[in-house]
Motif scaffolding. Structure first.
Motif, short mmCIF file in Angstrom:
data_model
loop_
_atom_site.label_atom_id
_atom_site.label_comp_id
_atom_site.label_asym_id
_atom_site.label_seq_id
_atom_site.Cartn_x
_atom_site.Cartn_y
_atom_site.Cartn_z
N GLN A 11 0.82 -1.21 0.00
CA GLN A 11 0.00 0.00 0.00
C GLN A 11 0.86 1.27 0.00
O GLN A 11 0.43 2.33 0.45
N TYR A 12 2.07 1.12 -0.51
CA TYR A 12 2.93 2.30 -0.66
C TYR A 12 2.25 3.29 -1.61
O TYR A 12 1.67 2.91 -2.62
N GLY A 13 2.33 4.58 -1.31
CA GLY A 13 1.60 5.60 -2.05
C GLY A 13 2.25 5.99 -3.36
O GLY A 13 2.64 7.16 -3.55
N LEU A 16 0.53 8.86 -5.18
CA LEU A 16 0.80 10.17 -4.57
C LEU A 16 2.12 10.73 -5.08
O LEU A 16 2.22 11.90 -5.46
N GLN A 296 -5.75 12.62 -1.13
CA GLN A 296 -4.99 11.43 -0.73
C GLN A 296 -4.45 11.60 0.68
O GLN A 296 -4.46 10.65 1.47
N VAL A 300 -5.31 9.24 3.92
CA VAL A 300 -4.29 8.70 4.81
C VAL A 300 -4.61 9.05 6.26
O VAL A 300 -4.46 8.22 7.17
N LEU A 363 3.65 9.29 3.27
CA LEU A 363 3.87 7.94 2.75
C LEU A 363 4.17 6.96 3.88
O LEU A 363 3.73 5.80 3.84
N LYS A 366 1.02 6.09 5.67
CA LYS A 366 0.25 5.17 4.83
C LYS A 366 0.80 3.76 4.92
O LYS A 366 0.04 2.78 4.91
N SER A 376 -3.95 2.81 -3.46
CA SER A 376 -3.95 4.26 -3.50
C SER A 376 -5.07 4.75 -4.39
O SER A 376 -5.53 4.05 -5.30
#
Length: 377
Positions: A11-13, A16, A296, A300, A363, A366, A376
């Motif tokens: 689930q790394y952004g 974004l 976004q 988060v 990040l 998140k 994302s």
């Protein structure tokens, strides 16, 4: 410091980061169009974007709890930097204001870093005093601790960043859980007080603002009486209007942008270049990109694993939001002329790197979000 076992890299952004890079790339392109022939602002912006990208990725791997445990040293560091702006030999003046420190060929604006430092500091402060958030000693303590750097920025003078700081403080305190029993009396007192204050700063005997700051406010109310002060904004509005629906870039007129004659177009008035180059539709796209970044950040905040992460993400969202509103408002002559950069778009390494560091913190929050495996936006 690095808690990889707590991170869910699925689930790394990425989206974004992509949005930020797109906005930064548009900014570098526009800066290249409006910069002077002998200037290298666009190249510096690209370099800053690259450095900022790696800084954001690095910070995204640093546990935000570890960063916030250093909230007292960060606060003191912030105060020292702001004191250096006023008293050290490294301080330099531009546009009749002392806001920068210069080390060799590098100029740095501490007030830009101050915004993210105070978000982290206040988030940790409210986390420590969460149970007493509605008590008077906590309220007074938070106000005093926020007032010190805010006043130092106001005294530079830097009215726009002062407004940004106050907005961040108000949003963070509300998000921290301020009771409506306190909010309602504050509004009942604050709204008439604001109206009275707005009347007061228009009077000849007022002492809160410098004469130049007062004239900037009066110029919005009575533009015909202050032609010199509205010159910059008037040219900005004309440049935006000349872009019409689709802008001059699509018409092959990118080399004749009138906005290049708007003072400080590459930073505080970058939106005038957006309007002229890309027109109404392009301006909507640019505003939409930053709006997606803000959304976004808010998502988060909603999915943060704890109270601290929620507050940090909310504070960063509010910072981007108020800067967008003020920058576009000034460029379109809705607000008094006060310089605030458009996040990731305006020229200025201090603003760009501060924004990228903020994205890095988002990040990391998140990565530790309670919503595992989410995608994302």
């Amino acid at each position: 410091m690095f808690k990889f076992k707590n991170y869910n890299f699925k689930q790394y952004g990425y989206s974004l980061l992509i949005l930020v890079l797109i906005l930064g790339g548009i900014g570098a392109y526009l800066i290249g169009l409006v910069q002077a022939a002998d200037s290298n602002l666009a190249q510096r912006q690209v370099m800053g974007l690259a450095i900022g990208f790696f800084a954001a990725v690095f910070v995204s791997l640093v546990d935000y709890h570890f960063i916030c445990r250093l909230f007292i040293p960060m606060y003191l560091f912030n105060i020292i930097l702001l004191l250096m702006v006023k008293y050290s030999p490294f301080a330099v003046d531009h546009y009749d204001a002392r806001r920068w420190l210069k080390f060799g060929s590098i100029e740095f604006q501490p007030s830009e870093l101050s915004k993210i430092i105070m978000i982290l500091f206040l988030a940790q402060f409210f986390s420590l005093f969460q149970r007493s958030i509605n008590r008077l000693p906590t309220f007074i303590g938070a106000c005093v601790l926020m007032a010190i750097p805010t006043y130092m920025i106001f005294d530079q003078p830097h009215l726009s960043t002062t407004m940004v700081m106050l907005f961040i403080f108000a949003v963070l305190y509300f998000a921290a859980g301020l009771s409506y029993k306190i909010i309602v009396p504050i509004l009942l007192i604050g709204i008439p007080l604001f109206i009275g204050l707005f009347w007061y700063i228009q009077q000849d005997f007022q002492t809160l603002l410098t004469e130049y700051q007062q004239d900037r406010i009066l110029s919005i109310l009575n533009p015909d009486d202050y032609p010199d002060l509205v010159y910059q904004q008037s040219n900005s509005v004309q440049a935006i209007g000349s872009g019409q629906l689709y802008g001059k870039v699509l018409n092959g007129e990118a080399d004749v942008l009138g906005s290049s004659y708007v003072p400080v177009v590459e930073s505080d008035f970058i939106f005038s270049a957006v309007g002229e180059a890309f027109g109404f539709f392009g301006s909507c796209v640019v505003i939409g990109l930053l709006t997606l970044i803000i959304i976004q950040c808010l998502v988060v905040a909603k999915n943060a694993s704890d109270y601290l992460g929620m507050l940090i993400a909310t504070g960063i969202s509010s910072m981007f939001m108020i800067q967008l509103f003020v920058n576009v408002g000034v460029a379109t002559q809705i607000l008094p002329n006060t310089g605030t950069p458009f996040p990731f778009l305006s020229s200025g390494l201090s603003s760009l790197l501060s924004g990228m560091l903020s994205v890095g913190v988002i990040l990391n929050i998140k990565l530790q979000s309670k919503k595992r495996g989410g995608n994302s936006i």
